[in-house]
Design a protein around this motif. Structure first.
Motif, PDB file in Angstrom:
ATOM      1  N   GLU A 187       0.805  -1.215   0.000  1.00 19.47           N
ATOM      2  CA  GLU A 187       0.000   0.000   0.000  1.00 19.47           C
ATOM      3  C   GLU A 187       0.842   1.272   0.000  1.00 19.47           C
ATOM      4  O   GLU A 187       0.408   2.297  -0.496  1.00 19.47           O
ATOM      5  CB  GLU A 187      -0.973   0.012   1.180  1.00 19.47           C
ATOM      6  N   ASN A 188       2.061   1.208   0.525  1.00 17.64           N
ATOM      7  CA  ASN A 188       2.906   2.397   0.595  1.00 17.64           C
ATOM      8  C   ASN A 188       3.791   2.600  -0.631  1.00 17.64           C
ATOM      9  O   ASN A 188       4.430   3.635  -0.755  1.00 17.64           O
ATOM     10  CB  ASN A 188       3.781   2.357   1.849  1.00 17.64           C
ATOM     11  N   HIS A 189       3.844   1.632  -1.513  1.00 15.95           N
ATOM     12  CA  HIS A 189       4.723   1.764  -2.679  1.00 15.95           C
ATOM     13  C   HIS A 189       4.385   2.971  -3.557  1.00 15.95           C
ATOM     14  O   HIS A 189       5.312   3.660  -4.001  1.00 15.95           O
ATOM     15  CB  HIS A 189       4.737   0.477  -3.487  1.00 15.95           C
TER      16      HIS A 189
ATOM     17  N   LEU B 200      10.371   2.255   2.641  1.00 14.70           N
ATOM     18  CA  LEU B 200      10.361   0.948   1.988  1.00 14.70           C
ATOM     19  C   LEU B 200      10.682  -0.165   2.983  1.00 14.70           C
ATOM     20  O   LEU B 200      10.019  -1.202   3.007  1.00 14.70           O
ATOM     21  CB  LEU B 200      11.355   0.923   0.826  1.00 14.70           C
ATOM     22  N   ILE B 201      11.681   0.049   3.812  1.00 20.05           N
ATOM     23  CA  ILE B 201      12.070  -0.960   4.798  1.00 20.05           C
ATOM     24  C   ILE B 201      10.930  -1.210   5.783  1.00 20.05           C
ATOM     25  O   ILE B 201      10.577  -2.350   6.062  1.00 20.05           O
ATOM     26  CB  ILE B 201      13.360  -0.540   5.535  1.00 20.05           C
ATOM     27  N   HIS B 202      10.338  -0.136   6.286  1.00 19.63           N
ATOM     28  CA  HIS B 202       9.237  -0.297   7.236  1.00 19.63           C
ATOM     29  C   HIS B 202       8.022  -0.952   6.576  1.00 19.63           C
ATOM     30  O   HIS B 202       7.332  -1.754   7.198  1.00 19.63           O
ATOM     31  CB  HIS B 202       8.875   1.046   7.866  1.00 19.63           C
TER      32      HIS B 202
ATOM     33  N   GLY C 103       6.385  -4.457   7.791  1.00 20.41           N
ATOM     34  CA  GLY C 103       4.977  -4.539   8.131  1.00 20.41           C
ATOM     35  C   GLY C 103       4.165  -5.430   7.218  1.00 20.41           C
ATOM     36  O   GLY C 103       3.195  -6.059   7.652  1.00 20.41           O
ATOM     37  N   ASN C 104       4.525  -5.498   5.949  1.00 18.89           N
ATOM     38  CA  ASN C 104       3.707  -6.235   4.996  1.00 18.89           C
ATOM     39  C   ASN C 104       4.245  -7.611   4.626  1.00 18.89           C
ATOM     40  O   ASN C 104       3.464  -8.464   4.238  1.00 18.89           O
ATOM     41  CB  ASN C 104       3.523  -5.424   3.713  1.00 18.89           C
TER      42      ASN C 104
ATOM     43  N   LEU D 127       9.373  -9.859  16.154  1.00 18.12           N
ATOM     44  CA  LEU D 127       9.147  -8.934  15.046  1.00 18.12           C
ATOM     45  C   LEU D 127       8.633  -7.598  15.554  1.00 18.12           C
ATOM     46  O   LEU D 127       9.070  -6.545  15.092  1.00 18.12           O
ATOM     47  CB  LEU D 127       8.177  -9.525  14.026  1.00 18.12           C
ATOM     48  N   LYS D 128       7.736  -7.626  16.528  1.00 20.85           N
ATOM     49  CA  LYS D 128       7.222  -6.371  17.087  1.00 20.85           C
ATOM     50  C   LYS D 128       8.361  -5.556  17.697  1.00 20.85           C
ATOM     51  O   LYS D 128       8.436  -4.346  17.519  1.00 20.85           O
ATOM     52  CB  LYS D 128       6.141  -6.648  18.121  1.00 20.85           C
TER      53      LYS D 128
END
Length: 85
Positions: free
Chosen positions: A4-6, A54-56, A60-61, A75-76
């Motif tokens: 979604e962030n791309h 991008l890393i985040h 997240g995805n 992971l959290k």
């Protein structure tokens, strides 16, 4: 699967690309080095911001979908520390 962030990351990079083209013109026009360095810093910051996003987004995805249980807790914690990248 698109993230979604791309699209937002692509927009950031396109702005940075346009800005970089302007810096090239500044150099060709013999503009003062201080002005050029300031603009290069702005482009560098924009690219760094896109990289972090991008890393985040990946964390997240992609990684989050693959983890459960104790690895999910890890992971959290990783996501919390990764904001300092």
């Amino acid at each position: 699967m698109p993230h979604e962030n791309h699209p937002a990351i692509v927009r950031r990079l396109k702005r940075a690309d346009g800005h970089l083209q302007t810096i090239i013109e500044m150099i060709e026009e013999d503009r003062p080095c201080l002005e050029i360095a300031q603009q290069l810093q702005a482009v560098e910051s924009a690219i760094e911001s896109a990289k972090k996003a991008l890393i985040h987004d990946h964390i997240g995805n992609c990684l989050e979908l693959k983890t459960t249980g104790s690895s999910g807790r890890a992971l959290k914690e990783f996501k919390l520390i990764a904001k300092y990248l």
